[in-house]
Design a protein around this motif. Structure first.
Motif, short mmCIF file in Angstrom:
data_model
loop_
_atom_site.label_atom_id
_atom_site.label_comp_id
_atom_site.label_asym_id
_atom_site.label_seq_id
_atom_site.Cartn_x
_atom_site.Cartn_y
_atom_site.Cartn_z
N UNK A 1 -4.21 13.93 -11.69
CA UNK A 1 -5.05 12.89 -10.49
C UNK A 1 -4.16 11.76 -10.59
N UNK A 2 -3.10 11.56 -11.15
CA UNK A 2 -2.07 10.46 -10.78
C UNK A 2 -2.68 9.17 -11.69
N UNK A 3 -3.22 9.48 -12.76
CA UNK A 3 -3.92 8.39 -13.55
C UNK A 3 -3.70 8.44 -14.97
N UNK A 4 -4.22 7.42 -15.78
CA UNK A 4 -3.98 7.56 -17.00
C UNK A 4 -5.31 8.15 -17.84
N UNK A 5 -5.22 8.74 -18.87
CA UNK A 5 -6.63 9.41 -19.21
C UNK A 5 -7.85 8.38 -19.29
N UNK A 6 -7.72 7.27 -20.11
CA UNK A 6 -8.49 6.26 -19.94
C UNK A 6 -9.03 5.94 -18.70
N UNK A 7 -8.20 5.74 -17.64
CA UNK A 7 -8.69 5.23 -16.42
C UNK A 7 -9.54 6.35 -15.46
N UNK A 8 -8.93 7.66 -15.84
CA UNK A 8 -9.42 8.54 -15.23
C UNK A 8 -11.00 9.06 -15.80
N UNK A 9 -11.18 8.97 -16.95
CA UNK A 9 -12.41 9.11 -17.64
C UNK A 9 -13.46 8.00 -17.25
N UNK A 10 -12.88 6.90 -17.18
CA UNK A 10 -13.64 5.76 -17.00
C UNK A 10 -14.40 5.72 -15.59
N UNK A 11 -13.53 6.01 -14.43
CA UNK A 11 -13.84 6.12 -13.43
C UNK A 11 -14.71 7.19 -12.83
N UNK A 12 -14.60 8.51 -13.55
CA UNK A 12 -15.39 9.53 -13.71
C UNK A 12 -16.53 9.26 -14.20
N UNK A 13 -16.89 8.61 -15.44
CA UNK A 13 -18.12 8.31 -16.03
C UNK A 13 -18.99 7.54 -14.98
N UNK A 14 -18.42 6.50 -14.49
CA UNK A 14 -18.78 5.37 -13.67
C UNK A 14 -19.75 6.18 -12.33
N UNK A 15 -18.86 7.38 -11.85
CA UNK A 15 -19.33 7.68 -10.66
C UNK A 15 -20.40 8.72 -10.76
N UNK A 16 -20.20 9.56 -12.15
CA UNK A 16 -20.87 10.46 -12.05
C UNK A 16 -22.06 10.48 -13.47
N UNK A 17 -21.88 9.44 -14.16
CA UNK A 17 -22.83 9.06 -15.40
C UNK A 17 -23.00 10.35 -16.35
N UNK A 18 -21.53 10.99 -16.49
CA UNK A 18 -21.22 12.12 -17.04
C UNK A 18 -19.87 11.99 -17.83
N UNK A 19 -19.90 12.61 -19.06
CA UNK A 19 -18.50 12.46 -19.56
C UNK A 19 -17.69 13.52 -18.98
N UNK A 20 -16.39 13.42 -19.12
CA UNK A 20 -15.46 14.31 -18.70
C UNK A 20 -15.68 15.77 -19.26
N UNK A 21 -15.80 15.53 -20.83
CA UNK A 21 -15.96 16.91 -21.64
C UNK A 21 -17.28 17.47 -21.23
N UNK A 22 -18.43 16.67 -20.88
CA UNK A 22 -19.59 17.38 -20.76
C UNK A 22 -19.45 18.05 -19.28
N UNK A 23 -18.54 17.55 -18.29
CA UNK A 23 -18.52 18.12 -16.98
C UNK A 23 -17.88 19.59 -16.95
N UNK A 24 -16.74 19.46 -17.89
CA UNK A 24 -16.14 20.69 -18.07
C UNK A 24 -17.01 21.73 -18.75
N UNK A 25 -17.87 21.41 -19.80
CA UNK A 25 -18.66 22.43 -20.30
C UNK A 25 -19.67 22.91 -19.72
N UNK A 26 -20.21 22.03 -18.81
CA UNK A 26 -21.12 22.26 -17.61
C UNK A 26 -20.73 23.13 -16.58
N UNK A 27 -19.54 23.07 -16.21
CA UNK A 27 -18.99 24.05 -14.92
C UNK A 27 -18.65 25.37 -15.71
N UNK A 28 -18.47 25.41 -17.00
CA UNK A 28 -18.09 26.72 -17.72
C UNK A 28 -19.27 27.40 -17.92
#
Length: 293
Positions: free
Chosen positions: A31-58
């Motif tokens: 995504x062209x971002x640092x891990x922290x900033x991607x996770x921070x923006x992802x959580x703010x927009x979705x109210x879900x952690x990145x790991x939780x999203x990946x597990x949910x999609x799987x």
């Protein structure tokens, strides 16, 4: 809208690799971002952690395969990232209260129907307790001294912010008088990634110093580089500051035309701050590129 495009690129990266190992740092890099900033923006927009999203999609993939294919449960488990059928079955049962085989016998029924719910407390916070438009200011280079710790933030499933930061401040504030040449009246919380491939954040409860002096035992020093900062006002109890940070990363930064420099964020505490008062005022500042775009 740049961050939305970058977020989508990260999601596309995940979707293309649901049946293989996914490193969070690689998602952010795509995504062209640092891990922290991607996770921070992802959580703010979705109210879900990145790991939780990946597990949910799987799990969603697994549900579809259970309902519409004759693949064995073991094959589906391996594709979902589990090493054994038993570990997949345990996780599946913890999530859905039934085993994969029981779900397969049910036929094609969605287990992901969710009731839409507006978070009224967050909307109330935006109406009354955060400055929706920040003050843009150029902050000079600043040397700080304080007590450090590493912790997991709210964008991680291992979130231990509440266990780590309040005790850190409880240890630091009584020791302020040990710091030589401290600038009085203001304390800072400095927030930055603990490393390039970790979910952990590094936090420094600190004060600015001007001039040389011995470093008190157990304390660390850091130089905050000169940068343009967007400074937001947070009103109310300190425990609600995550709502302000979510607004900054999930709304203002996405639509405001400014991008993060990847430098440290600053929490700014002066005489108007009180940790439990509804009248408390503090500031949260994020380093941004000097011009919009």
């Amino acid at each position: 809208m740049l961050h939305l495009q970058q977020l989508q690129e990260g999601i596309d990266y995940i979707e293309a690799r649901l049946e293989s190992d996914i490193d969070l740092a690689d998602v952010a890099r795509a995504a062209g971002l640092s891990q922290w900033h991607f996770q921070r923006i992802f959580k703010a927009l979705t109210n879900e952690t990145l790991k939780t999203y990946i597990r949910s999609r799987r799990f969603a993939n697994a549900l579809e395969q259970l309902a519409s294919t004759r693949l064995s449960v073991l094959d589906i488990a391996l594709a979902a990232g589990y090493e054994t059928q038993e570990s997949f079955t345990r996780a599946f049962k913890d999530c859905f209260r039934l085993t994969p085989s029981q779900y397969r016998r049910m036929g094609n029924r969605s287990l992901f129907v969710r009731k839409v719910r507006l978070d009224e407390s967050y909307l109330e916070h935006l109406r009354h307790n955060v400055s929706l438009a920040p003050t843009i200011e150029v902050r000079p280079t600043m040397r700080v001294v304080g007590l450090p710790t590493d912790y997991y933030g709210i964008d991680s499933e291992k979130n231990n912010l509440g266990q780590k930061l309040p005790p850190l401040w409880g240890q630091f504030l009584p020791r302020l008088n040990e710091i030589t040449n401290a600038v009085p009246g203001v304390c800072y919380g400095v927030v930055l990634p603990a490393g390039p491939r970790t979910e952990q954040l590094r936090y420094l409860a600190c004060t600015e110093v001007q001039g040389a002096g011995d470093l008190p035992a157990g304390m660390a020093t850091m130089e905050i580089p000169a940068s343009t900062y967007a400074r937001f006002t947070h009103r109310g109890e300190a425990r609600n500051v995550d709502a302000t940070v979510n607004y900054i990363y999930g709304s203002w930064m996405v639509s405001g035309g400014r991008s993060h420099t990847l430098g440290p964020d600053l929490e700014i505490y002066d005489s108007r701050y009180h940790p439990t008062s509804a009248q408390s005022v503090m500031h949260y500042a994020v380093p941004v590129h000097a011009s919009a775009g």
